[in-house]
Design an enzyme around this catalytic site. Structure first.
Site, PDB file in Angstrom:
ATOM      1  N   THR A  80       0.795  -1.164   0.069  1.00 14.77           N
ATOM      2  CA  THR A  80       0.138   0.054   0.162  1.00 14.77           C
ATOM      3  C   THR A  80       0.753   1.424  -0.057  1.00 14.77           C
ATOM      4  O   THR A  80       1.941   1.443   0.872  1.00 14.77           O
ATOM      5  CB  THR A  80      -0.890  -0.126   1.301  1.00 14.77           C
ATOM      6  OG1 THR A  80      -1.342   1.325   1.428  1.00 14.77           O
ATOM      7  CG2 THR A  80      -0.169  -0.073   2.448  1.00 14.77           C
ATOM      8  N   ASP A  81       0.253   2.309  -0.603  1.00 14.60           N
ATOM      9  CA  ASP A  81       1.075   3.502  -0.310  1.00 14.60           C
ATOM     10  C   ASP A  81       1.237   4.222   0.910  1.00 14.60           C
ATOM     11  O   ASP A  81       1.860   4.979   1.115  1.00 14.60           O
ATOM     12  CB  ASP A  81       0.192   4.687  -1.301  1.00 14.60           C
ATOM     13  CG  ASP A  81      -1.157   5.192  -1.154  1.00 14.60           C
ATOM     14  OD1 ASP A  81      -1.926   4.248  -0.049  1.00 14.60           O
ATOM     15  OD2 ASP A  81      -1.686   5.730  -1.611  1.00 14.60           O
ATOM     16  N   GLU A  82       0.359   3.609   1.990  1.00 13.05           N
ATOM     17  CA  GLU A  82       0.288   4.074   3.501  1.00 13.05           C
ATOM     18  C   GLU A  82       1.676   4.079   3.894  1.00 13.05           C
ATOM     19  O   GLU A  82       1.976   4.404   5.131  1.00 13.05           O
ATOM     20  CB  GLU A  82      -0.848   3.443   4.115  1.00 13.05           C
ATOM     21  CG  GLU A  82      -2.251   3.768   3.685  1.00 13.05           C
ATOM     22  CD  GLU A  82      -3.306   3.706   4.555  1.00 13.05           C
ATOM     23  OE1 GLU A  82      -2.841   3.501   5.942  1.00 13.05           O
ATOM     24  OE2 GLU A  82      -4.465   3.789   4.001  1.00 13.05           O
ATOM     25  N   TYR A 134      -1.895  -0.470  11.258  1.00 17.05           N
ATOM     26  CA  TYR A 134      -1.867  -1.205   9.784  1.00 17.05           C
ATOM     27  C   TYR A 134      -0.668  -0.612   8.860  1.00 17.05           C
ATOM     28  O   TYR A 134      -0.157  -1.877   8.218  1.00 17.05           O
ATOM     29  CB  TYR A 134      -3.306  -0.655   9.020  1.00 17.05           C
ATOM     30  CG  TYR A 134      -3.296  -0.873   7.636  1.00 17.05           C
ATOM     31  CD1 TYR A 134      -3.334  -2.193   7.205  1.00 17.05           C
ATOM     32  CD2 TYR A 134      -3.207   0.079   6.546  1.00 17.05           C
ATOM     33  CE1 TYR A 134      -3.588  -2.540   5.928  1.00 17.05           C
ATOM     34  CE2 TYR A 134      -3.224  -0.209   5.337  1.00 17.05           C
ATOM     35  CZ  TYR A 134      -3.534  -1.593   4.766  1.00 17.05           C
ATOM     36  OH  TYR A 134      -3.390  -1.968   3.477  1.00 17.05           O
ATOM     37  N   LYS A 164       2.152  -3.317   7.410  1.00 21.05           N
ATOM     38  CA  LYS A 164       2.481  -3.615   5.806  1.00 21.05           C
ATOM     39  C   LYS A 164       3.996  -3.274   5.437  1.00 21.05           C
ATOM     40  O   LYS A 164       4.484  -3.902   4.648  1.00 21.05           O
ATOM     41  CB  LYS A 164       1.547  -2.682   5.038  1.00 21.05           C
ATOM     42  CG  LYS A 164       0.034  -3.079   5.049  1.00 21.05           C
ATOM     43  CD  LYS A 164      -0.317  -4.674   4.496  1.00 21.05           C
ATOM     44  CE  LYS A 164       0.002  -4.629   3.016  1.00 21.05           C
ATOM     45  NZ  LYS A 164      -0.494  -5.949   2.612  1.00 21.05           N
TER      46      LYS A 164
HETATM   47  P1  NAD Z   1     -10.120  -7.106   2.285  1.00 22.80           P
HETATM   48  O1  NAD Z   1      -9.992  -6.923   3.635  1.00 22.80           O
HETATM   49  O2  NAD Z   1     -11.067  -6.865   1.378  1.00 22.80           O
HETATM   50  O3  NAD Z   1      -9.587  -8.652   2.128  1.00 22.80           O
HETATM   51  C1  NAD Z   1      -8.413  -9.363   2.987  1.00 22.80           C
HETATM   52  C2  NAD Z   1      -8.611 -10.958   2.385  1.00 22.80           C
HETATM   53  O4  NAD Z   1      -7.679 -11.431   3.108  1.00 22.80           O
HETATM   54  C3  NAD Z   1     -10.122 -11.346   2.971  1.00 22.80           C
HETATM   55  O5  NAD Z   1     -10.782 -12.204   2.123  1.00 22.80           O
HETATM   56  C4  NAD Z   1      -9.820 -12.171   4.182  1.00 22.80           C
HETATM   57  O6  NAD Z   1     -10.589 -13.271   4.368  1.00 22.80           O
HETATM   58  C5  NAD Z   1      -8.273 -12.657   3.983  1.00 22.80           C
HETATM   59  N1  NAD Z   1      -7.448 -12.776   5.220  1.00 22.80           N
HETATM   60  C6  NAD Z   1      -7.377 -12.164   6.055  1.00 22.80           C
HETATM   61  N2  NAD Z   1      -6.489 -12.614   7.053  1.00 22.80           N
HETATM   62  C7  NAD Z   1      -6.193 -13.890   6.587  1.00 22.80           C
HETATM   63  C8  NAD Z   1      -5.497 -14.949   7.079  1.00 22.80           C
HETATM   64  N3  NAD Z   1      -4.825 -14.868   8.108  1.00 22.80           N
HETATM   65  N4  NAD Z   1      -5.310 -15.992   6.247  1.00 22.80           N
HETATM   66  C9  NAD Z   1      -5.851 -16.062   4.954  1.00 22.80           C
HETATM   67  N5  NAD Z   1      -6.560 -15.011   4.658  1.00 22.80           N
HETATM   68  C10 NAD Z   1      -6.844 -14.154   5.400  1.00 22.80           C
HETATM   69  O7  NAD Z   1      -8.589  -6.317   1.830  1.00 22.80           O
HETATM   70  P2  NAD Z   1      -8.488  -5.640   0.301  1.00 22.80           P
HETATM   71  O8  NAD Z   1      -9.039  -4.317   0.324  1.00 22.80           O
HETATM   72  O9  NAD Z   1      -8.949  -6.488  -1.019  1.00 22.80           O
HETATM   73  O10 NAD Z   1      -6.754  -5.608   0.236  1.00 22.80           O
HETATM   74  C11 NAD Z   1      -6.072  -6.819  -0.313  1.00 22.80           C
HETATM   75  C12 NAD Z   1      -4.785  -6.490  -0.264  1.00 22.80           C
HETATM   76  O11 NAD Z   1      -4.271  -5.162  -0.899  1.00 22.80           O
HETATM   77  C13 NAD Z   1      -3.839  -6.294   1.391  1.00 22.80           C
HETATM   78  O12 NAD Z   1      -2.793  -6.769   1.404  1.00 22.80           O
HETATM   79  C14 NAD Z   1      -4.030  -4.661   1.480  1.00 22.80           C
HETATM   80  O13 NAD Z   1      -3.100  -4.090   2.384  1.00 22.80           O
HETATM   81  C15 NAD Z   1      -3.608  -4.263   0.029  1.00 22.80           C
HETATM   82  N6  NAD Z   1      -4.060  -2.827  -0.399  1.00 22.80           N
HETATM   83  C16 NAD Z   1      -5.427  -2.617  -0.341  1.00 22.80           C
HETATM   84  C17 NAD Z   1      -5.747  -1.247  -0.772  1.00 22.80           C
HETATM   85  C18 NAD Z   1      -7.299  -0.630  -0.641  1.00 22.80           C
HETATM   86  O14 NAD Z   1      -7.662   0.286  -0.908  1.00 22.80           O
HETATM   87  N7  NAD Z   1      -8.281  -1.774  -0.348  1.00 22.80           N
HETATM   88  C19 NAD Z   1      -4.731  -0.364  -1.399  1.00 22.80           C
HETATM   89  C20 NAD Z   1      -3.538  -0.745  -1.809  1.00 22.80           C
HETATM   90  C21 NAD Z   1      -3.065  -2.186  -0.911  1.00 22.80           C
HETATM   91  O1  DAU Z   2      -3.856   4.144   0.686  1.00 21.17           O
HETATM   92  C1  DAU Z   2      -4.337   2.602   0.593  1.00 21.17           C
HETATM   93  C2  DAU Z   2      -5.048   2.216   1.721  1.00 21.17           C
HETATM   94  O2  DAU Z   2      -6.311   2.677   1.402  1.00 21.17           O
HETATM   95  C3  DAU Z   2      -5.248   0.726   1.660  1.00 21.17           C
HETATM   96  O3  DAU Z   2      -3.884   0.346   2.256  1.00 21.17           O
HETATM   97  C4  DAU Z   2      -5.993   0.394   3.060  1.00 21.17           C
HETATM   98  O4  DAU Z   2      -6.031  -1.045   3.246  1.00 21.17           O
HETATM   99  C5  DAU Z   2      -7.426   0.883   2.596  1.00 21.17           C
HETATM  100  O5  DAU Z   2      -8.312   0.735   3.728  1.00 21.17           O
HETATM  101  C6  DAU Z   2      -7.394   2.522   2.277  1.00 21.17           C
HETATM  102  O6  DAU Z   2      -6.836   3.101   3.637  1.00 21.17           O
HETATM  103  P1  DAU Z   2      -7.877   4.651   4.139  1.00 21.17           P
HETATM  104  O7  DAU Z   2      -7.626   4.544   5.401  1.00 21.17           O
HETATM  105  O8  DAU Z   2      -7.367   5.642   3.186  1.00 21.17           O
HETATM  106  O9  DAU Z   2      -9.155   4.342   3.649  1.00 21.17           O
HETATM  107  P2  DAU Z   2     -10.862   4.357   4.498  1.00 21.17           P
HETATM  108  O10 DAU Z   2     -11.810   4.203   3.431  1.00 21.17           O
HETATM  109  O11 DAU Z   2     -10.790   3.679   5.778  1.00 21.17           O
HETATM  110  O12 DAU Z   2     -10.823   5.827   4.409  1.00 21.17           O
HETATM  111  C7  DAU Z   2     -10.589   6.848   3.490  1.00 21.17           C
HETATM  112  C8  DAU Z   2     -10.497   8.077   4.155  1.00 21.17           C
HETATM  113  O13 DAU Z   2     -11.707   8.504   4.488  1.00 21.17           O
HETATM  114  C9  DAU Z   2      -9.590   8.491   5.253  1.00 21.17           C
HETATM  115  O14 DAU Z   2      -9.029   9.812   5.167  1.00 21.17           O
HETATM  116  C10 DAU Z   2     -10.658   8.397   6.473  1.00 21.17           C
HETATM  117  C11 DAU Z   2     -11.801   8.852   6.040  1.00 21.17           C
HETATM  118  N1  DAU Z   2     -12.854   8.365   6.614  1.00 21.17           N
HETATM  119  C12 DAU Z   2     -13.012   7.050   6.641  1.00 21.17           C
HETATM  120  C13 DAU Z   2     -14.167   6.332   7.183  1.00 21.17           C
HETATM  121  C14 DAU Z   2     -14.298   4.899   7.227  1.00 21.17           C
HETATM  122  C15 DAU Z   2     -14.115   9.052   7.203  1.00 21.17           C
HETATM  123  O15 DAU Z   2     -13.959  10.299   7.037  1.00 21.17           O
HETATM  124  N2  DAU Z   2     -15.060   8.396   7.697  1.00 21.17           N
HETATM  125  C16 DAU Z   2     -15.148   7.028   7.742  1.00 21.17           C
HETATM  126  O16 DAU Z   2     -16.238   6.664   8.278  1.00 21.17           O
END
Ligand code: NAD
Ligand code: DAU
Length: 347
Positions: free
Chosen positions: A130-132, A155, A159
């Site tokens: 992730t970019d985080e 988190y 990562k």
């Molecule tokens: P998600 O939470 O929707 O899905 C995570 C999946 O991993 C689920 O299906 C869960 O059951 C599985 N999982 C969790 N713990 C596990 C374990 N111990 N063993 C096996 N499976 C397990 O997550 P997502 O948003 O699809 O993110 C997927 C990946 O991409 C993550 O590594 C996250 O850090 C990365 N990522 C997410 C975002 C985003 O915006 N969502 C952006 C950049 C990177």
């Molecule tokens: O940047 C990549 C990341 O983006 C991934 O690595 C993470 O898995 C993914 O969850 C996401 O993280 P964020 O924290 O940026 O996403 P989230 O949707 O939780 O929040 C987006 C923005 O909105 C953040 O500034 C917090 C704000 N927010 C979020 C929630 C859930 C609110 O203002 N209210 C809310 O209830």
């Protein structure tokens, strides 16, 4: 090619599984997922009977199980997405993030090394990050592949740690790897704890839209299917040992995004313009809230020719249509544990 995709029942993972199962009938795709609250096999209904697809329920924190699985199936490649992924949950339970994101990744690395350690020819461990991990930006500038790691939440710290271990296994044991760091994804099948699906769900139900702090936080949004396309490209064409940033060149302040979403939902639900905006409620800020993320995606663009295929407006409309057309999916995932999570987080 025997390809293991971890976390394939989650949001991004399910789109990656679909991409590989449909585009590569000559590969066999194994989806390993523990089916936590975020994993949902309903996300994969359309591919579950494909002859090149196998689902395996299992936990990456179980080292013995992971090791046995690799010995049994002899995976040539791994695309590792399984993770605890929600920042707010990491603030209340950091240890769960260390277990899955750090230890789980190390177990996978050990099993991959144990299997191919004397000859890694033609093998690849692809770690999805992730970019985080880069922390937060000020008003200007972009994250590049050489930006120093500076994570601020449990988190992102977990990562960042897993990224370091992947790199260390590359340096120390010659394990062939690639890492991508992507910005915020949105689209179909995202669990409604994240901003966009949470707010779509609340607008449908006429519930408050809890905007953290002053809402002036910036994220760079990418449609999930464009991320899956990028992962396909990187898996097949990357230079091993490299990292690539993936993002949409699409920065939005949260409050502006929420207002756009409200507007589009009013149109789609035939509500008077401005009705959903009245649901916006400013609430207590997230601790350690990163101010701004923005990705410089020029490396993947220039070296692999990737770029997003949809504009943000198009992606948002597709996303809204998907949630409105999948009320049953939404009802299933928001029953049970979701209710108590929501109570804890927003009461
Ligand atoms: P998600 O939470 O929707 O899905 C995570 C999946 O991993 C689920 O299906 C869960 O059951 C599985 N999982 C969790 N713990 C596990 C374990 N111990 N063993 C096996 N499976 C397990 O997550 P997502 O948003 O699809 O993110 C997927 C990946 O991409 C993550 O590594 C996250 O850090 C990365 N990522 C997410 C975002 C985003 O915006 N969502 C952006 C950049 C990177
Ligand atoms: O940047 C990549 C990341 O983006 C991934 O690595 C993470 O898995 C993914 O969850 C996401 O993280 P964020 O924290 O940026 O996403 P989230 O949707 O939780 O929040 C987006 C923005 O909105 C953040 O500034 C917090 C704000 N927010 C979020 C929630 C859930 C609110 O203002 N209210 C809310 O209830």
């Amino acid at each position: 090619m025997k390809l293991l995709i971890t976390g394939g029942a989650g949001f991004i993972g399910s789109h990656v599984v679909r991409q590989f199962v449909t585009a590569y009938p000559e590969y066999h795709i194994y989806n390993l997922d523990a089916l936590t609250y975020a994993g949902n096999l309903e996300n994969l209904k359309d591919v579950e009977t494909a002859s090149n697809y196998t689902f395996i329920k299992g936990d990456i924190t179980d080292a013995l199980f992971v090791d046995r699985l690799f010995k049994t199936h002899q995976f040539d490649g791994v695309i590792h997405l399984a993770a605890e992924s929600h920042v707010d949950r990491s603030i209340t339970d950091p240890l769960a993030f260390v277990k899955t994101n750090v230890l789980g990744t190390i177990h996978l690395l050990n099993a991959f090394k144990g299997l191919w350690g004397s000859n890694f020819e033609g093998k690849l461990f692809y770690h999805i990050s992730t970019d985080e991990v880069y922390g937060t930006l000020g008003e200007t500038g972009l994250f590049t592949e050489t930006t120093s790691y500076d994570p601020n939440s449990p988190y992102s710290a977990s990562k960042a740690s897993s990224d370091h271990f992947v790199r260390a296994y590359g340096e120390t044991y010659g394990l062939p790897y690639v890492i991508t760091n992507c910005s915020n994804n949105y689209g179909p099948n995202q669990f409604p704890e994240k901003l966009i699906p949470l707010f779509i769900h609340n607008i449908i139900q006429n519930k408050p839209l809890p905007v953290y702090g002053d809402g002036n936080y910036t994220r760079d949004w990418l449609y999930v299917i464009d991320h899956a396309r990028a992962i396909d490209l990187v898996f097949h064409q990357c230079k091993q040992g490299e990292t690539y940033n993936i993002g949409g060149f699409n920065e939005w302040k949260n409050i502006d995004l929420v207002k756009l979403l409200c507007d589009k939902m009013d149109q789609r639900l035939h509500r008077p313009k401005g009705q959903s905006e009245q649901l916006i409620t400013y609430v207590k800020d997230r601790p350690g809230h990163d101010k701004r993320y923005a990705i410089d995606a020029s490396k993947i663009n220039e070296t692999l020719g990737w770029q997003p295929s949809v504009t943000f407006e198009q992606g948002l409309e597709k996303t809204i249509d998907w949630y409105l057309g999948n009320a049953e999916w939404l009802a299933h995932v928001t029953s049970g544990e979701y209710q108590s999570y929501y109570e804890r987080q927003y009461s």
